[in-house]
Write a protein that holds these residues in place. Structure first.
Motif, PDB file in Angstrom:
ATOM      1  N   ALA A 195       4.470  16.234   0.607  1.00  0.00           N
ATOM      2  CA  ALA A 195       4.838  15.435  -0.568  1.00  0.00           C
ATOM      3  C   ALA A 195       4.127  14.090  -0.568  1.00  0.00           C
ATOM      4  O   ALA A 195       3.675  13.605  -1.610  1.00  0.00           O
ATOM      5  CB  ALA A 195       6.352  15.238  -0.601  1.00  0.00           C
ATOM      6  N   PHE A 196       4.012  13.473   0.607  1.00  0.00           N
ATOM      7  CA  PHE A 196       3.291  12.200   0.699  1.00  0.00           C
ATOM      8  C   PHE A 196       1.813  12.394   0.368  1.00  0.00           C
ATOM      9  O   PHE A 196       1.201  11.583  -0.333  1.00  0.00           O
ATOM     10  CB  PHE A 196       3.445  11.618   2.104  1.00  0.00           C
ATOM     11  CG  PHE A 196       2.675  10.349   2.328  1.00  0.00           C
ATOM     12  CD1 PHE A 196       3.092   9.152   1.777  1.00  0.00           C
ATOM     13  CD2 PHE A 196       1.518  10.360   3.095  1.00  0.00           C
ATOM     14  CE1 PHE A 196       2.375   7.974   1.975  1.00  0.00           C
ATOM     15  CE2 PHE A 196       0.794   9.190   3.311  1.00  0.00           C
ATOM     16  CZ  PHE A 196       1.221   8.006   2.746  1.00  0.00           C
ATOM     17  N   ALA A 197       1.241  13.482   0.864  1.00  0.00           N
ATOM     18  CA  ALA A 197      -0.174  13.746   0.601  1.00  0.00           C
ATOM     19  C   ALA A 197      -0.440  13.965  -0.885  1.00  0.00           C
ATOM     20  O   ALA A 197      -1.452  13.514  -1.419  1.00  0.00           O
ATOM     21  CB  ALA A 197      -0.629  14.961   1.403  1.00  0.00           C
ATOM     22  N   LEU A 198       0.460  14.661  -1.558  1.00  0.00           N
ATOM     23  CA  LEU A 198       0.235  15.046  -2.945  1.00  0.00           C
ATOM     24  C   LEU A 198       0.768  14.032  -3.958  1.00  0.00           C
ATOM     25  O   LEU A 198       0.602  14.226  -5.162  1.00  0.00           O
ATOM     26  CB  LEU A 198       0.883  16.414  -3.205  1.00  0.00           C
ATOM     27  CG  LEU A 198       0.328  17.581  -2.381  1.00  0.00           C
ATOM     28  CD1 LEU A 198       1.049  18.873  -2.726  1.00  0.00           C
ATOM     29  CD2 LEU A 198      -1.180  17.724  -2.581  1.00  0.00           C
ATOM     30  N   HIS A 199       1.404  12.972  -3.462  1.00  0.00           N
ATOM     31  CA  HIS A 199       1.906  11.955  -4.383  1.00  0.00           C
ATOM     32  C   HIS A 199       0.744  11.380  -5.196  1.00  0.00           C
ATOM     33  O   HIS A 199      -0.356  11.177  -4.672  1.00  0.00           O
ATOM     34  CB  HIS A 199       2.609  10.835  -3.605  1.00  0.00           C
ATOM     35  CG  HIS A 199       3.407   9.921  -4.460  1.00  0.00           C
ATOM     36  ND1 HIS A 199       2.860   8.827  -5.105  1.00  0.00           N
ATOM     37  CD2 HIS A 199       4.725   9.927  -4.800  1.00  0.00           C
ATOM     38  CE1 HIS A 199       3.805   8.201  -5.787  1.00  0.00           C
ATOM     39  NE2 HIS A 199       4.948   8.844  -5.622  1.00  0.00           N
ATOM     40  N   PRO A 251      10.239   4.936  -6.792  1.00  0.00           N
ATOM     41  CA  PRO A 251      11.337   5.412  -5.951  1.00  0.00           C
ATOM     42  C   PRO A 251      10.949   6.507  -4.966  1.00  0.00           C
ATOM     43  O   PRO A 251      11.528   6.621  -3.883  1.00  0.00           O
ATOM     44  CB  PRO A 251      12.352   5.947  -6.971  1.00  0.00           C
ATOM     45  CG  PRO A 251      11.501   6.362  -8.140  1.00  0.00           C
ATOM     46  CD  PRO A 251      10.359   5.382  -8.188  1.00  0.00           C
ATOM     47  N   ALA A 252       9.979   7.337  -5.298  1.00  0.00           N
ATOM     48  CA  ALA A 252       9.685   8.512  -4.481  1.00  0.00           C
ATOM     49  C   ALA A 252       8.826   8.190  -3.267  1.00  0.00           C
ATOM     50  O   ALA A 252       9.070   8.717  -2.166  1.00  0.00           O
ATOM     51  CB  ALA A 252       9.002   9.588  -5.328  1.00  0.00           C
ATOM     52  N   LEU A 253       7.818   7.341  -3.421  1.00  0.00           N
ATOM     53  CA  LEU A 253       6.866   7.099  -2.333  1.00  0.00           C
ATOM     54  C   LEU A 253       7.537   6.565  -1.066  1.00  0.00           C
ATOM     55  O   LEU A 253       7.265   7.078   0.035  1.00  0.00           O
ATOM     56  CB  LEU A 253       5.763   6.143  -2.808  1.00  0.00           C
ATOM     57  CG  LEU A 253       4.649   5.860  -1.802  1.00  0.00           C
ATOM     58  CD1 LEU A 253       3.938   7.144  -1.398  1.00  0.00           C
ATOM     59  CD2 LEU A 253       3.656   4.853  -2.370  1.00  0.00           C
ATOM     60  N   LEU A 294      -1.042   5.102   7.006  1.00  0.00           N
ATOM     61  CA  LEU A 294      -1.630   5.416   5.706  1.00  0.00           C
ATOM     62  C   LEU A 294      -0.721   4.969   4.561  1.00  0.00           C
ATOM     63  O   LEU A 294      -1.197   4.568   3.499  1.00  0.00           O
ATOM     64  CB  LEU A 294      -1.934   6.909   5.607  1.00  0.00           C
ATOM     65  CG  LEU A 294      -2.984   7.416   6.607  1.00  0.00           C
ATOM     66  CD1 LEU A 294      -3.279   8.893   6.376  1.00  0.00           C
ATOM     67  CD2 LEU A 294      -4.267   6.600   6.525  1.00  0.00           C
ATOM     68  N   ALA A 295       0.589   5.028   4.764  1.00  0.00           N
ATOM     69  CA  ALA A 295       1.511   4.505   3.745  1.00  0.00           C
ATOM     70  C   ALA A 295       1.332   3.002   3.605  1.00  0.00           C
ATOM     71  O   ALA A 295       1.339   2.455   2.489  1.00  0.00           O
ATOM     72  CB  ALA A 295       2.952   4.835   4.124  1.00  0.00           C
ATOM     73  N   LEU A 299       9.622  -2.494  -4.614  1.00  0.00           N
ATOM     74  CA  LEU A 299      10.094  -1.163  -5.021  1.00  0.00           C
ATOM     75  C   LEU A 299       9.602  -0.815  -6.414  1.00  0.00           C
ATOM     76  O   LEU A 299       9.311   0.361  -6.706  1.00  0.00           O
ATOM     77  CB  LEU A 299      11.625  -1.127  -4.963  1.00  0.00           C
ATOM     78  CG  LEU A 299      12.222  -1.218  -3.552  1.00  0.00           C
ATOM     79  CD1 LEU A 299      13.743  -1.316  -3.624  1.00  0.00           C
ATOM     80  CD2 LEU A 299      11.819  -0.013  -2.715  1.00  0.00           C
ATOM     81  N   SER A 300       9.497  -1.805  -7.271  1.00  0.00           N
ATOM     82  CA  SER A 300       8.955  -1.552  -8.608  1.00  0.00           C
ATOM     83  C   SER A 300       7.495  -1.132  -8.521  1.00  0.00           C
ATOM     84  O   SER A 300       7.042  -0.247  -9.264  1.00  0.00           O
ATOM     85  CB  SER A 300       9.089  -2.817  -9.464  1.00  0.00           C
ATOM     86  OG  SER A 300       8.499  -2.642 -10.727  1.00  0.00           O
TER      87      SER A 300
END
Length: 410
Positions: free
Chosen positions: A187-191, A11-13, A120-121, A6-7
């Motif tokens: 949001a995932f694409a633009l992270h 937190p967002a991804l 992809l994640a 997680l580090s």
């Protein structure tokens, strides 16, 4: 290990990637329920759902390849928005009583535009771990974490569809899926991590490296098709047996209980000692699939079904996570997203095909016939794991498919 994971990811991804992959788990069942209700035909619903699965199976690896070559940002953004439009169009067409052909075309489009957030994640997370200098143990924890997110999404997704169908209409579930696609997919694409990944997959690998795949990569894809076949055959057998026992509403609960067990065990795989190699884990997992699926052939009560299926769930996640881990070690980095998407598409394709075949077998010969397909797929997985040699080189560009007699023990 998960604190380090997680580090690493922030937190967002994990949040946006989880919500972005949730629609994939919702659309298959949601499309079936929606078309069945609006058309009154299970055959039409099955054709639409089959077209959706076919579209995802065929186009998923293509989206992965495009992400490898051009970076994830633009590809995922375009696919997420296109998928949201396609799912919405399918809903509107079903509500307007469109012809079967039109529903199949829209179903295929909805499947073909799935943005492949899960694969992809996983690719992005592994790349972040490798670039941070993480050891194989942390990479394994990352894969376990991503696998658990997949498992939870495939339990929660159908549950949300069932809840929406009970409280309102199946269309509500698919419209929610479209909203999640547009919002969380974007949001995932633009992270920021998407941009950080792009240079490595677009500029630093030659065309020859991009094209070269080891033979064992295809065996790993094959075992994922077989894993999907186990899912599909188990689903058909569970549905047939619960109907025979007069408790059809229990089918979804049984399948969900299996998913919960799989997710829980998936999280625990990060605790496996590093000295236990991935080849050994693969063989142990497939042996578990065979041993724990065989009792399916004997179940004849609801209690026994719950017990056997839940215990079987303990073998699923270790197998999936190990195959993803072997693939990450085996294929060229420039084809990792494509390869991860192939694995996920293999599960979808195998599940759809086995569901169709074993469903017919269950109608004619009862639940044991469908469960026999699941056991047969488990045996085939075990055969692959014991006859394929997968080497994990430091630079994962070359790999060979060789007899197991030459394989190392771990």
């Amino acid at each position: 290990m998960y604190r380090d994971t997680l580090s690493l990811l922030g937190p967002a991804l994990p949040v946006v990637s989880f919500l972005g992959r949730l629609p994939t788990a919702m659309c298959q069942l949601g499309s079936l329920l929606l078309v069945a209700e609006t058309s009154g035909s299970l055959a039409t619903a099955g054709l639409t759902g089959g077209a959706l699965a076919a579209g995802q199976t065929v186009a998923g690896p293509l989206i992965g390849r495009l992400a490898d070559r051009h970076g994830q940002r633009g590809i995922v953004l375009a696919a997420s928005l296109a998928n949201a439009v396609a799912v919405t169009a399918l809903v509107l067409a079903a509500l307007a009583d469109a012809a079967t052909g039109a529903l199949m075309v829209l179903g295929a489009l909805a499947g073909a535009t799935v943005p492949q957030v899960g694969p992809l994640a996983r690719t992005r997370s592994v790349a972040l771990a490798r670039r941070s200098g993480a050891d194989d143990r942390l990479v394994g924890a990352v894969l376990s974490f991503e696998g658990t997110l997949d498992e939870v999404s495939f339990v929660l997704g159908p549950a949300l569809v069932g809840l929406a169908a009970a409280l309102a209409h199946p269309a509500a579930a698919l419209l929610l899926a479209a909203l999640l696609l547009a919002g969380c997919g974007t949001a995932f694409a633009l992270h920021p991590t998407a941009r950080a990944l792009a240079p490595a997959v677009t500029t630093r690998t030659s065309a020859a490296e991009r094209m070269r795949l080891p033979g064992s990569a295809y065996a790993l894809r094959g075992t994922m098709v077989l894993q999907g076949a186990m899912f599909g055959a188990s689903q058909a057998g569970i549905t047939a047996l619960t109907e025979q026992l007069g408790a059809p509403a229990q089918a979804g609960l049984v399948y969900a209980a299996m998913g919960v067990m799989s997710a829980a065990v998936g999280l625990s795989t990060a605790a496996v000692p590093a000295r236990v190699g991935l080849t050994t884990r693969w063989r142990a997992a497939t042996a578990g699939l065979v041993v724990l699926s065989a009792p399916l052939l004997l179940v004849d009560s609801l209690g026994a079904l719950y017990a056997v299926v839940v215990v079987l769930g303990a073998a699923y996640a270790p197998h999936l996570i190990t195959v993803f881990g072997l693939t990450e070690r085996t294929v060229p980095a420039a084809r990792l997203a494509e390869s991860m998407a192939f694995l996920t598409s293999g599960i979808v394709g195998g599940q759809a095909l086995a569901l169709a075949v074993s469903g017919r077998l269950a109608e004619g010969h009862g639940a044991p016939a469908a469960f026999a397909v699941a056991v047969g797929a488990a045996v085939a997985c075990a055969v692959l794991s014991w006859t394929v040699r997968v080497v994990s080189p430091v630079s994962p560009v070359r790999e060979e498919l060789r007899p197991a007699s030459a394989a190392p023990s771990g």
